[in-house]
Motif scaffolding. Structure first.
Motif, PDB file in Angstrom:
ATOM      1  N   ARG A 197       1.265  -1.020  -0.099  1.00 48.39           N
ATOM      2  CA  ARG A 197       0.035   0.003   0.213  1.00 48.39           C
ATOM      3  C   ARG A 197       1.399   1.227  -0.212  1.00 48.39           C
ATOM      4  N   ASN A 199       1.282   5.334   0.168  1.00 47.97           N
ATOM      5  CA  ASN A 199       0.732   6.651   0.931  1.00 47.97           C
ATOM      6  C   ASN A 199      -0.447   6.416   0.899  1.00 47.97           C
ATOM      7  N   ARG A 200      -0.928   4.853   1.322  1.00 47.00           N
ATOM      8  CA  ARG A 200      -2.473   5.065   1.950  1.00 47.00           C
ATOM      9  C   ARG A 200      -3.727   5.180   0.959  1.00 47.00           C
ATOM     10  N   ASP A 201      -3.361   4.918   0.070  1.00 47.90           N
ATOM     11  CA  ASP A 201      -4.219   5.610  -1.249  1.00 47.90           C
ATOM     12  C   ASP A 201      -4.668   4.390  -2.047  1.00 47.90           C
ATOM     13  N   ARG A 202      -3.022   3.861  -2.445  1.00 45.91           N
ATOM     14  CA  ARG A 202      -3.551   2.956  -3.628  1.00 45.91           C
ATOM     15  C   ARG A 202      -2.147   1.709  -3.008  1.00 45.91           C
TER      16      ARG A 202
END
Length: 217
Positions: A197, A199-202
């Motif tokens: 994962r 930067n927590r977004d992808r």
């Protein structure tokens, strides 16, 4: 110092850094510089006569303190120029190495002092490698390889073991850049590839070989 002599000292320094505590063999130097072992032997003799390296039978060569100082000076110039090329001229991180290889041989201490000040005294180059200070001092961050992290462990991508253009272009393609926050979501049993994962977004899937070339803090 000639350009060739500077290249030899820098190469010996980097080879010794890769395997601390060991002398550097003629064959390793020849391979790194893509030249003949006989040519390496001649240059090593010349550098030894100048007091820049010492040879130990069966153990290879080691830089003397003066040889180390000159090698680090070349490394410093190279990495400062890389920062300049990226920050001021818009080069990408996979484009700077060859240009910096030419600029690192500029023989002007005043120019390098002013370049350092202009860049606000950077401590890392665009690939996360530490920039030696003018006196040769260099702070080395405590890194871990991404592949050494456990499941669900996270860290910040801080530096690269492989700085070749193809690898940097690969990282651009998958969207991994210095400063990215990464977490290990899975290690695929079939080929040891890593599911991350970022930067927590992808989510990103990379090979085990790529993971072995990424340093995390």
């Amino acid at each position: 110092m000639t350009i060739t002599e500077e290249n030899y000292l820098k190469t010996i320094y980097k080879l010794a850094e890769a395997e601390p505590g060991q002398g550097v063999s003629t064959n390793r130097i020849a391979a790194a510089l893509a030249t003949r072992a006989a040519s390496v032997t001649d240059m090593l003799r010349r550098l030894a006569e100048k007091g820049l390296l010492a040879y130990e039978k069966y153990r290879g060569v080691r830089l003397t303190p003066e040889g180390q100082r000159l090698a680090l000076l070349t490394v410093r110039k190279h990495r400062l120029w890389e920062v300049f090329l990226v920050q001021q001229l818009g080069f990408s991180w996979d484009e700077v190495h060859e240009v910096a290889e030419e600029l690192e041989h500029v023989q002007s201490p005043l120019l390098m002092q002013r370049l350092d000040a202009f860049l606000n005294y950077p401590t890392l180059d665009p690939h996360g490698d530490p920039i030696p200070a003018e006196d040769g001092a260099m702070r080395r961050p405590l890194h871990r390889l991404l592949t050494d992290l456990s499941l669900d462990e996270c860290g910040t991508l801080a530096a690269l073991k492989d700085t070749s253009a193809p690898f940097l272009q690969y990282l651009d393609k998958v969207g991994l850049h210095l400063g990215a926050q990464v977490r290990i979501l899975a290690k695929v049993a079939f080929d040891n590839s890593l599911e991350l994962r970022v930067n927590r977004d992808r989510m990103v899937l990379i090979s085990a070989e790529a993971g072995k070339n990424l340093y995390i803090i």
